[in-house]
Motif scaffolding. Structure first.
Motif, PDB file in Angstrom:
ATOM      1  N   UNK A 290      22.307  -5.755 -40.882  1.00  0.00           N
ATOM      2  CA  UNK A 290      23.340  -6.264 -40.542  1.00  0.00           C
ATOM      3  C   UNK A 290      23.314  -7.826 -41.201  1.00  0.00           C
ATOM      4  N   UNK A 291      24.252  -8.017 -41.909  1.00  0.00           N
ATOM      5  CA  UNK A 291      23.880  -9.766 -42.118  1.00  0.00           C
ATOM      6  C   UNK A 291      25.484 -10.359 -41.735  1.00  0.00           C
ATOM      7  N   UNK A 292      25.433 -11.721 -40.977  1.00  0.00           N
ATOM      8  CA  UNK A 292      27.067 -12.061 -40.692  1.00  0.00           C
ATOM      9  C   UNK A 292      27.232 -12.851 -41.956  1.00  0.00           C
ATOM     10  N   UNK A 293      28.539 -13.190 -42.102  1.00  0.00           N
ATOM     11  CA  UNK A 293      29.098 -14.059 -43.060  1.00  0.00           C
ATOM     12  C   UNK A 293      30.479 -14.921 -42.602  1.00  0.00           C
ATOM     13  N   UNK A 294      30.119 -15.679 -41.637  1.00  0.00           N
ATOM     14  CA  UNK A 294      31.732 -16.587 -41.213  1.00  0.00           C
ATOM     15  C   UNK A 294      32.207 -17.495 -42.430  1.00  0.00           C
ATOM     16  N   UNK A 295      33.479 -17.445 -42.242  1.00  0.00           N
ATOM     17  CA  UNK A 295      34.915 -17.804 -43.012  1.00  0.00           C
ATOM     18  C   UNK A 295      35.928 -18.637 -42.695  1.00  0.00           C
TER      19      UNK A 295
ATOM     20  N   UNK B 211      28.446 -19.133 -45.650  1.00  0.00           N
ATOM     21  CA  UNK B 211      29.284 -19.223 -45.285  1.00  0.00           C
ATOM     22  C   UNK B 211      30.578 -19.366 -46.504  1.00  0.00           C
ATOM     23  N   UNK B 212      31.990 -18.905 -46.075  1.00  0.00           N
ATOM     24  CA  UNK B 212      32.729 -19.069 -47.191  1.00  0.00           C
ATOM     25  C   UNK B 212      33.815 -19.956 -46.848  1.00  0.00           C
TER      26      UNK B 212
END
Length: 125
Positions: free
Chosen positions: A1-6, A46-47
């Motif tokens: 699992x990979x997290x990318x906060x936006x 981060x996006x």
């Protein structure tokens, strides 16, 4: 699992300039309404998304209001990073300090008002 906060923001260009020029992030992907950045070692992303974009559903349209979000960036030598950012003229929100629980850190803000805590963790004495 990979997290990318936006973060949804009108300030895509200011954000890109800050993260690439001040924080040395790289651009993973970009178009006219979306910006995906990665940390210098490419271990995290981060996006940022333009609000009210017609391509997005309502859940992804409301802009961030500038409060209630922070980022923590863990670095190997917080004193070195502190000096680099001071030399670039970055305003410090919290000057560098040691905490009783073992953090040595300082904090700055990005163009969206997001607090960025830059820290080196050490074991408390």
């Amino acid at each position: 699992m990979k997290l990318n906060a936006g973060i949804i923001t009108e300030k895509l260009q200011e954000t890109k300039k800050f993260y690439t020029e001040v924080m040395d992030f790289g651009v993973s992907f970009e178009n006219e309404f979306y910006l995906l950045l990665h940390t210098p070692d490419q271990s995290a992303e981060i996006s940022f998304l333009q609000p009210n974009h017609p391509s997005q559903k309502p859940i992804f349209q409301s802009a961030f209001n500038g409060k209630g979000v922070y980022l923590t960036i863990e670095v190997e030598n917080v004193d070195e990073v502190y000096k680099q950012l001071k030399d670039k003229g970055v305003q410090m929100e919290i000057e560098i300090r040691d905490e009783p629980w073992g953090d040595r850190h300082f904090a700055i803000k990005d163009p969206n008002g997001i607090g960025i805590d830059i820290v080196t963790y050490t074991k408390p004495e």
